[in-house]
Design an enzyme around this catalytic site. Structure first.
Site, PDB file in Angstrom:
ATOM      1  N   LYS A  52       5.829   3.261   7.764  1.00 48.76           N
ATOM      2  CA  LYS A  52       5.263   3.755   6.503  1.00 48.76           C
ATOM      3  C   LYS A  52       3.742   3.628   6.506  1.00 48.76           C
ATOM      4  O   LYS A  52       3.024   4.563   6.130  1.00 48.76           O
ATOM      5  CB  LYS A  52       5.856   2.994   5.322  1.00 48.76           C
ATOM      6  CG  LYS A  52       7.312   3.329   5.052  1.00 48.76           C
ATOM      7  CD  LYS A  52       7.884   2.456   3.946  1.00 48.76           C
ATOM      8  CE  LYS A  52       9.338   2.784   3.664  1.00 48.76           C
ATOM      9  NZ  LYS A  52       9.885   1.960   2.561  1.00 48.76           N
ATOM     10  N   CYS A  69       5.333  -1.460   3.050  1.00 48.07           N
ATOM     11  CA  CYS A  69       6.360  -2.478   2.794  1.00 48.07           C
ATOM     12  C   CYS A  69       7.739  -1.836   2.793  1.00 48.07           C
ATOM     13  O   CYS A  69       7.884  -0.662   2.473  1.00 48.07           O
ATOM     14  CB  CYS A  69       6.149  -3.145   1.436  1.00 48.07           C
ATOM     15  SG  CYS A  69       4.621  -4.055   1.270  1.00 48.07           S
ATOM     16  N   ASP A  70       8.739  -2.643   3.118  1.00 49.50           N
ATOM     17  CA  ASP A  70      10.119  -2.202   2.977  1.00 49.50           C
ATOM     18  C   ASP A  70      10.985  -3.418   2.702  1.00 49.50           C
ATOM     19  O   ASP A  70      10.791  -4.469   3.310  1.00 49.50           O
ATOM     20  CB  ASP A  70      10.617  -1.486   4.232  1.00 49.50           C
ATOM     21  CG  ASP A  70      11.921  -0.768   3.959  1.00 49.50           C
ATOM     22  OD1 ASP A  70      11.872   0.296   3.309  1.00 49.50           O
ATOM     23  OD2 ASP A  70      12.979  -1.283   4.346  1.00 49.50           O
ATOM     24  N   SER A  71      11.921  -3.278   1.770  1.00 45.60           N
ATOM     25  CA  SER A  71      12.789  -4.392   1.375  1.00 45.60           C
ATOM     26  C   SER A  71      14.257  -4.027   1.504  1.00 45.60           C
ATOM     27  O   SER A  71      14.647  -2.895   1.224  1.00 45.60           O
ATOM     28  CB  SER A  71      12.521  -4.792  -0.086  1.00 45.60           C
ATOM     29  OG  SER A  71      11.197  -5.214  -0.276  1.00 45.60           O
TER      30      SER A  71
END
EC number: 3.6.1.9
Length: 198
Positions: A52, A69-71
């Site tokens: 990203k 960010c990635d969750s």
């Protein structure tokens, strides 16, 4: 002040940054997450955060810091991203209630001026309340769980269904503020370098 770009459309991440004095440039990556395959949840969020940030970085030539960010929520070895439907959200909540899960957030910070990237993953334990089927149905009907990794928003209505957090609360919302500070320091910056001056 160094321009700070958030490679996400997440209002929660933007609000977290604004709480610490950073008013980011918002540029969602629109990266196709389905192309990424990873052996572990940690590797998955690390790769997605980096992809990203790198996708957004391609559209910048001037010095800037780009944060991706990635969750995901991990329960019993299963990865829970955003649910595809209300029915899926209900089924997931029926599995999550009364359980302890891990919320993982990958953070990738790119410094275009130095050509350097730092990538880290923060893990926070989440203990869910024993909620009833009626509570789950009402919560899913609100629409909130459909936009969140793990089907809940700690900073929204879902906060009432979380008994305990072990770790960094902001990580559960989508961005670990202490980790962001450490990433900035590792690239030679302080928070003051990216905070908006009044």
């Amino acid at each position: 002040m160094v321009p700070f770009v958030l490679a996400s459309a997440s209002p929660a991440r933007r609000q977290l940054l604004q709480q610490i004095g950073i008013d980011p440039i918002i540029q969602p990556s629109h990266f196709d997450e389905s192309v990424i395959q990873a052996a572990t949840p940690t590797e998955l969020v690390r790769l997605l955060a980096r992809c990203k940030a790198e996708t957004v970085a391609q559209s910048y030539s001037a010095p800037a810091l780009i944060l991706g960010c990635d969750s995901v929520l991990v329960l019993g070895g299963e990865i829970y991203g955003k649910p595809a439907s209300p029915e899926m959200a209900i089924a997931r909540w029926q599995q999550m209630r009364g359980q302890t899960a891990d919320l993982l957030t990958g953070h990738a910070l790119i410094d275009l001026a130095q050509g350097r990237t730092c990538v880290e993953v923060e893990s926070t334990q989440v203990v869910f309340a024993q909620v009833s089927d009626a509570e789950i149905a009402a919560y899913v009907a609100s629409g909130e769980p459909l936009a969140c990794a793990g089907c809940f928003a700690l900073d929204g209505q879902g906060g009432a269904f979380v008994e305990k957090i072990v770790g960094t609360p902001s990580n559960v919302i989508g961005l670990s503020l202490p980790l962001l500070r450490r990433l900035l320091l590792s690239l030679g910056y302080t928070l003051a370098d990216v905070q908006n001056k009044k």
